[in-house]
Enzyme design. Structure first.
Site: not given
Ligand code: NAP
Length: 295
Positions: A55, A99, A122
């Site tokens: 990422k 995460q 997200d």
């Protein structure tokens, strides 16, 4: 019957990333705005570390700023929430990604709810979930958005298509079902308690498999000519002893003979996830600055 068209998610994701990089360059030149993405990792799960590294690489390659917060596995929930509050308040940070999974002492829901929904790239915050369900503009989770973009690119207008989504998780199944409903598909969501699952699948013009069971969906579950999106990523033992390989939730070798179009694993949905994360971050930066994001 001819074999299915292979939906090349890798190539499509590359085009999305090129477009994101162009948008970032334009924003920086015209508005002095460089989108920033912060990623928080608690603990040192090797798979999570690898995701974070890719990422970061993609963020920097797109011309954006990347911030990392690597916290010890013993970090308390309060300490993580305090870090999130700092990032929420930081004007250089436009997107925050925590995460998952988190260590047992930290409640995932509390962490997601602590994110500023405008920075929740997200798309897991209940505000963004609600915006999606009410057909309003919010942040859409990356993997479902990637699936949806691949379907639009492959099929064009989806209105009226019968769609079956196998899997009802909050991060994949439910949001993809919602996106398809928004696009006027007739949507069925199947799950582990669904009766006659193969029959349900055989009715689908669009079949999305997000189950986490290697090659569960067989070729004879697929309607001839259907578009098949395989979200599954499953590691199984390879023919060579001691080696492993990735397979999806769909038995690709069988399905490719029946479907009209299909995503491979790897190289289908997977690469779209990071591309959509970058896209979500740029859109979030634009909204926070009061600039209309490009389509
Ligand atoms: P999840 O949270 O474990 O959800 C799995 C879903 O599948 C559940 O709704 C479950 O039903 C359903 N299911 C399980 N066994 C079933 C069966 N035998 N028949 C019908 N439905 C069944 O998984 P997820 O997070 O959605 O992920 C699904 C897959 O996508 C995994 O392989 C994951 O690795 C992959 N994935 C890929 C990406 C990517 O970037 N490409 C991103 C995220 C996930 P119940 O609700 O009834 O239990």
């Amino acid at each position: 019957m001819a074999e299915a068209k292979i939906i090349d998610g890798k190539a499509f994701a590359e085009r999305v990333r090129t477009r994101v990089a162009k948008d970032v360059a334009a924003l920086t030149t015209a508005h002095g705005l460089t989108p920033g993405l912060a990623v928080i990792l608690v603990g040192d799960n090797p798979a999570s570390r690898a995701y974070i590294a890719s990422k970061k690489k993609a963020t920097v390659e797109a011309g954006m700023r990347s911030f990392e917060r690597m916290l010890a596995a013993s970090t308390s929930e309060a300490a993580l929430l305090a870090e999130i509050a700092r990032l929420n308040a930081d004007p250089a940070v436009h997107g925050i990604l925590v995460q998952l999974p988190l260590p047992a002492q930290i409640r995932e829901a509390a962490v997601i709810e602590a994110l500023d929904p405008r920075k929740d790239v997200d798309g897991f915050h209940t505000r963004n979930v609600g915006l999606l369900w009410t057909g309003s503009e919010g942040i859409v989770p990356c993997t479902p958005l990637g699936c949806f973009m691949l379907l639009k690119e492959t099929l064009g207008d989806l209105a009226g298509a019968r769609a079956v989504v196998v899997g009802r998780s909050n991060i994949v199944g439910k949001p993809i079902a919602n996106l398809l409903l928004r696009e006027n598909c007739t949507v069925t969501i199947a799950h582990s308690r669904t009766r006659e699952l193969a029959e349900e699948c055989r009715r689908a013009d669009i079949l999305v498999a997000a189950v986490g069971k290697p090659e569960m969906v067989r070729g004879d579950w697929i309607k001839p000519g259907a578009a098949v999106i395989d979200v599954g990523i499953n590691r199984v033992a390879a023919e060579t002893a001691g080696k492993s390989r990735l397979v999806g939730d769909v038995a690709f070798a069988e399905a490719v003979k029946v479907a009209g179009a299909i995503t491979p694993v790897p190289g289908g949905v997977g690469p779209m996830t990071i591309a959509c994360l970058l896209r979500n971050t740029v859109s979030a930066a634009c909204r926070q600055a009061g600039i209309k994001p490009s389509a």
